[in-house]
Write an enzyme that holds these catalytic residues in place. Structure first.
Site: not given
Ligand code: NDP
Length: 497
Positions: A283, A461, A151
């Protein structure tokens, strides 16, 4: 037609058995590229190349300052290629060119940020008492196995690769078979900038074969996956079995919480963006819009008006706001979820169908969809759809908003729309969510941690924390006493040290 080979040890090589896979345009249904379908043997070669690059220190042995220079050169090259890479992303996954240009133009920042982190990172010397000095340094982990989704093909690859190389690791990347082309280009670009061959390797192929071979390979020292929660569980179980660290960025069901003191136009624009950017395939998609009951009717009416004005079309067109879904399978999943909701008594207030018209026959389009009359018992309240579908649900007060927002297996992201900052912060404290925005949605920055709670994953992240997660601590204890101790040479009480 474009033919993309595996990227192993700086070489472009076919799969050992010559197998290929098609990359199909979600707009035209035509094959736009053939990629190599890596076998377990190819994955083995890629891991071995990464291991050699790590062991002979061709990259991690270079001063951090020099590594940072290489990352900065890569950032400059990437900035020059944003338009080309954006066009390629649009062609392979169907996201509007306007979005891809905006997203990719920020990606050099990741290389710059982690170059700076690598340069400024330093160890520590904690006080361990007289007679000893303790040096603590961070060292790279080794070979990283990275598994990425379709995505945001380059953004998500960049989030992992920039920090991993800054920390001195080597890696093997398995991009999604639906979006492999730009991650392959990134590997070439990094080598052009000065990253030695073998440090960044890319094996393309299917998740169940190539991805599985990488996640099960005994030669990696960390796994880092972004994908669906079930994929994350499989990969994290593999990391657990091998006792290696894992970072997993997984699914979400983000709430967008709108209070009645938020300017209506601003809140509607925010919800529209949260729900439909990337055609809802993110997400952090605002899939549950919670609106205070005092403004619910006015908000819904304006939202429906704005949804009706969204421009669907060819993603390569600068004017297009909503492109096709990534694949026929993805569109079927979305349509099935909406049909199931309808059958369960939910109201389809907008969309809920494939658009009519010649412009939409070949592409995997689905109308932006708003569902109302949804309760917490409906499937659509709980399940991640990963498409342009959002529910709008009323709430009366802060307590109910919190209860609804936390009523999810996921805990990745959410946003709060209010002019009352104190209330916003009170809400943040009570949400079981890793990333919360106030009066914004989806804002991402290399300096800001990105990670979910509950079933949305493990670890983060971005930011200094991800640099730490790509290194391990090495402790050196030095005895500075003028003479050594003889533990067994005396019966006097001794200090255990
Ligand atoms: P998938 O879980 O289907 O795939 C993710 C990656 O894993 C792909 O490269 C896939 O390969 C690979 N894969 C699939 N099965 C296996 C397996 N058994 N072993 C090893 N690798 C495997 O996710 P999608 O690509 O469909 O992405 C959508 C999902 O990603 C959503 O749930 C979304 O919420 C999540 N996501 C999370 C983000 C976050 O930051 N938390 C950001 C973006 C997405 P292949 O595609 O070739 O099958």
């Amino acid at each position: 037609m474009r033919e993309a080979l595996l990227h192993i040890d700086g070489q472009q090589v076919p799969a050992e058995d010559g197998a290929t896979m098609d990359v199909v345009s979600p707009m035209t249904g035509k094959t736009i590229a053939l990629i190599a379908h890596a076998t377990p043997g190819d994955v083995d070669r890629a891991v071995a190349a990464a291991r050699r690059a790590f062991d002979d220190k061709r990259w991690r042995g270079i001063a951090q300052r020099e590594r940072a220079r290489v990352l900065n050169r890569a950032a400059q090259l990437l900035a020059q290629r944003v338009d080309d890479f954006a066009a390629l992303e649009t062609e392979q996954i169907g996201r509007p060119i306007r979005e891809m240009r905006a997203q990719l133009s920020r990606l050099p920042e990741w290389l710059e940020f982690f170059g700076a982190v690598a340069q400024t990172d330093r160890g520590s010397v904690p006080d361990v008492g007289e007679g000893h000095v303790n040096l603590i340094r961070r060292v790279p982990l080794g070979v990283i196995g990275m598994i990425t989704p379709w995505n945001h093909p380059l953004l998500i690859t960049m989030k992992k690769v920039s920090v991993a190389i800054a920390a001195g690791n080597s890696m093997v990347i398995k991009p999604s078979e639906l979006g492999p082309l730009v991650p392959l280009e990134l590997a070439k670009l990094l080598e052009e900038a000065g990253v030695p061959a073998g440090v960044v390797n890319v094996v393309t192929g299917a998740g169940g074969t190539t991805g599985r071979a990488l996640s099960e390979h005994a030669g990696t020292d960390k796994l880092d996956v972004t994908g669906g929660t079930e994929t994350g569980r499989i990969i994290a179980a593999e990391a657990g079995r091998r006792l290696i660290p894992v970072t997993a960025e997984l699914g979400g069901k983000a709430p967008v919480i709108v209070f009645d003191d938020s300017p209506l136009e601003e809140a509607v624009a925010g919800a529209l963006f949260a729900s439909f950017v990337a055609t809802g395939q993110t997400c952090v998609q605002g899939s549950r819009i919670l609106v205070q009951d005092t403004v619910y009717d006015a908000f819904l009416a304006r939202l429906l008006e704005r949804v009706g004005q969204l421009r669907l079309g060819d993603p390569a067109d600068n004017e297009t706001q909503i492109g096709p879904l990534v694949s026929a399978l993805q569109r079927k999943r979305v349509a099935d979820a909406v049909d199931r909701s309808r059958a369960q008594g939910v109201t389809v207030a907008a969309g809920g169908a494939v658009p009519n018209g010649d412009a939409f026959t070949a592409g995997q389009f689905y109308l932006p969809t708003i569902l109302t009359d949804v309760t917490t018992d409906h499937d659509v309240w709980r399940q991640e759809i990963f498409g342009p579908v959002a529910v709008v649900v009323p709430f009366s007060d802060e307590a109910e908003a919190i209860r609804l927002a936390n009523d999810a297996d996921f805990g990745l992201a959410g946003s709060i729309w209010t002019r009352d900052t104190a209330r916003g912060l009170r809400m943040v404290d009570q949400l079981d969510i890793g990333i919360v925005w106030i009066n914004d949605h989806h804002r991402v920055d290399p300096a800001s941690p990105w990670g979910g709670m509950k079933d949305s994953g493990i670890g983060s992240e971005n930011a200094i924390e991800s640099f730490h997660a790509y290194t391990q601590l090495k402790s050196t204890m030095i005895n500075t006493a003028p003479s050594g101790t003889d533990w067994f040479g005396t019966t006097e009480p001794m200090r255990y040290s």
